[in-house]
Design a protein around this motif. Structure first.
Motif, PDB file in Angstrom:
ATOM      1  N   VAL A   8       0.859  -1.187   0.000  1.00 43.75           N
ATOM      2  CA  VAL A   8       0.000   0.000   0.000  1.00 43.75           C
ATOM      3  C   VAL A   8       0.895   1.236   0.000  1.00 43.75           C
ATOM      4  N   ALA A   9       0.550   2.190  -0.872  1.00 47.87           N
ATOM      5  CA  ALA A   9       1.299   3.457  -0.943  1.00 47.87           C
ATOM      6  C   ALA A   9       0.295   4.606  -0.915  1.00 47.87           C
ATOM      7  N   VAL A  10       0.793   5.808  -0.586  1.00 44.72           N
ATOM      8  CA  VAL A  10      -0.072   6.986  -0.767  1.00 44.72           C
ATOM      9  C   VAL A  10       0.163   7.503  -2.190  1.00 44.72           C
ATOM     10  N   ARG A  11      -0.913   8.006  -2.802  1.00 47.20           N
ATOM     11  CA  ARG A  11      -0.788   8.551  -4.165  1.00 47.20           C
ATOM     12  C   ARG A  11      -0.106   9.909  -4.146  1.00 47.20           C
ATOM     13  N   HIS A  12      -0.297  10.637  -3.026  1.00 42.20           N
ATOM     14  CA  HIS A  12       0.217  12.003  -2.902  1.00 42.20           C
ATOM     15  C   HIS A  12       0.333  12.303  -1.411  1.00 42.20           C
ATOM     16  N   HIS A  13       0.948  13.415  -1.049  1.00 46.45           N
ATOM     17  CA  HIS A  13       0.977  13.783   0.367  1.00 46.45           C
ATOM     18  C   HIS A  13      -0.454  14.021   0.840  1.00 46.45           C
ATOM     19  N   VAL A  14      -0.687  13.722   2.105  1.00 46.07           N
ATOM     20  CA  VAL A  14      -2.050  13.823   2.632  1.00 46.07           C
ATOM     21  C   VAL A  14      -2.102  14.961   3.647  1.00 46.07           C
ATOM     22  N   GLU A  15      -2.968  15.914   3.395  1.00 47.28           N
ATOM     23  CA  GLU A  15      -3.167  17.014   4.351  1.00 47.28           C
ATOM     24  C   GLU A  15      -4.607  16.908   4.841  1.00 47.28           C
ATOM     25  N   VAL A  70       7.316   8.883   1.029  1.00 45.65           N
ATOM     26  CA  VAL A  70       7.357   9.328  -0.364  1.00 45.65           C
ATOM     27  C   VAL A  70       6.175   8.699  -1.106  1.00 45.65           C
ATOM     28  N   PRO A  71       5.322   9.528  -1.745  1.00 45.17           N
ATOM     29  CA  PRO A  71       4.193   8.969  -2.488  1.00 45.17           C
ATOM     30  C   PRO A  71       4.672   7.895  -3.469  1.00 45.17           C
ATOM     31  N   GLY A  72       3.922   6.819  -3.525  1.00 47.55           N
ATOM     32  CA  GLY A  72       4.257   5.723  -4.435  1.00 47.55           C
ATOM     33  C   GLY A  72       5.131   4.663  -3.795  1.00 47.55           C
ATOM     34  N   GLU A  73       5.807   5.009  -2.702  1.00 47.11           N
ATOM     35  CA  GLU A  73       6.699   4.027  -2.077  1.00 47.11           C
ATOM     36  C   GLU A  73       6.002   3.287  -0.941  1.00 47.11           C
ATOM     37  N   ARG A  74       6.584   2.154  -0.561  1.00 47.26           N
ATOM     38  CA  ARG A  74       5.979   1.367   0.521  1.00 47.26           C
ATOM     39  C   ARG A  74       6.016   2.166   1.832  1.00 47.26           C
TER      40      ARG A  74
END
Ligand SMILES: NC(=O)c1ccc[n+]([C@@H]2O[C@H](COP(=O)([O-])OP(=O)(O)OC[C@H]3O[C@@H](n4cnc5c(N)ncnc54)[C@H](OP(=O)(O)O)[C@@H]3O)[C@@H](O)[C@H]2O)c1
Length: 342
Positions: A8-15, A70-74
């Protein structure tokens, strides 16, 4: 050896508050060779923790020593897994390990750089999931925060926020064992009932139904609060400070309400702190790492004797990691939030 891995990764930073759309499940092939010096693990449980949100923010919005994801990384997280292949003496195929893994089905770690990794005695009789909660970082946080930071005395009054959560549910039970009078707050009536009926809190209330938190705490603590175990921040901290007794102690463990909304940051009345000689102390679970085995042995004993109940909230499968994480910020978990992967 090659294994197909999903993570699971985040697509972008989350605010702000996270949503499941902030996440994606990605696939890769992991290659392991005996020359790599690495250990390949099939993850069984991964931990879902509030602090992860602070790592998902942009660098500028995150805090101090937090490693930004980092978005996209584990996404590194605590986990429990079984060794599938090992290139070192210390770990053998079939060993169960607990430590820093990731929100993924398989992880590789290098023993010399994985300080937090340890072998689990799978014959201890406790469910392996406890390694991530009561017998893991939640236990270390609750025990260290309560006993080392708050230094409770028999007969003192204790207030715990987010009291039905992983850390809070343990702190409240430890406070009872220490001979204190303990009141907790939580966000639903079912949680309030759990605190009073199962976990032995002297009293509990639903903070969402209290228009005036200061008045609510005054009602629950007519003689004031000696110890506040802070998990929430914002108005909760302000209300607790207003009700603290002289020489009161506040263990600042977390401020989850502020993770999603920096606008809710507490504005503590420092005159209150001065005149009442209140101690406010922040801490990290890892401050107590050298006492980890001591703490978990004590907690394990209490669990065996039925003096401490462990509350877990387990979701199934890697796909449920995003919704499990989002649930923390909506108050939808009861006790330690985990995802079972295998
Ligand atoms: N210092 C450390 O080393 C350390 C280590 C572990 C955890 N922590 C901190 O300890 C706290 C508890 O962590 P945990 O792992 O035990 O999580 P948890 O309490 O099991 O889960 C989070 C709970 O926080 C409550 N919450 C969420 N948003 C809120 C808001 N806006 N206002 C009030 N309550 C809210 C919810 O319960 P309700 O039903 O009560 O709303 C939710 O169930 C967190 O602040 C975390 O960051 C610190």
């Amino acid at each position: 050896m090659e294994v197909e891995n999903r993570y699971v990764a985040v697509r972008h930073h989350v605010e702000g508050s996270p949503s499941v759309d902030d996440f994606e499940v990605k696939a890769e092939t992991v290659r392991w060779t005996p020359e790599s010096g690495e250990v390949l693990v099939r993850n069984m449980y991964v931990s879902i923790d509030p602090y992860q949100l602070n790592r998902m923010k942009r660098q500028s919005a995150s805090h101090h020593s937090v490693d930004v994801i980092v978005p996209g990384e584990r996404i590194a997280s605590y986990g429990v897994g079984e060794v599938v292949a090992s290139a070192c003496e210390e770990y053998k195929e079939g060993d169960v390990v607990a430590g820093m893994l990731a929100w993924e089905e398989h992880s590789v770690f290098r023993p010399e750089t994985s300080m937090l990794m340890s072998k689990v005695d799978a014959s201890s009789g406790f469910p392996l999931s406890y390694q991530l909660g009561a017998l893991g970082t939640s236990g270390m946080t609750a025990y260290g925060g309560f006993y080392e930071v708050c230094k409770p005395k028999v007969g003192e009054t204790v207030f715990v926020s987010a009291a039905s959560g992983s850390v809070g549910s343990l702190v409240g039970q430890f406070a009872k064992l220490a001979g204190c009078r303990v009141v907790g707050c939580a966000g639903t009536q079912a949680k309030v009932d759990l605190l009073k009926d199962k976990l032995g809190f002297d009293d509990a209330f639903n903070y969402r139904e209290e228009p005036d938190l200061k008045a609510a705490l005054k009602r629950h603590f007519p003689d004031g609060i000696d110890i506040y175990f802070e998990n929430v921040g914002g108005e909760m901290l302000e209300a607790a400070l207003a009700n603290m007794n002289t020489y009161g102690r506040v263990a600042v463990c977390g401020v989850i309400a502020e993770y999603t909304d920096p606008g809710r940051r507490a504005v503590p009345d420092l005159l209150e702190v001065i005149y009442k000689r209140i101690t406010l102390r922040g801490f990290f679970a890892w401050d107590f790492i050298t006492k980890f085995h001591e703490f978990t042995a004590i907690i394990g004993g209490w669990i065996e004797e039925g003096k401490v109940h462990v509350i877990e909230d387990v979701s199934d499968g890697l796909e449920s990691v995003p919704s499990a994480f989002v649930a923390l910020y909506r108050g939808q978990n009861v006790g330690k939030k985990l995802v079972k992967l295998a």
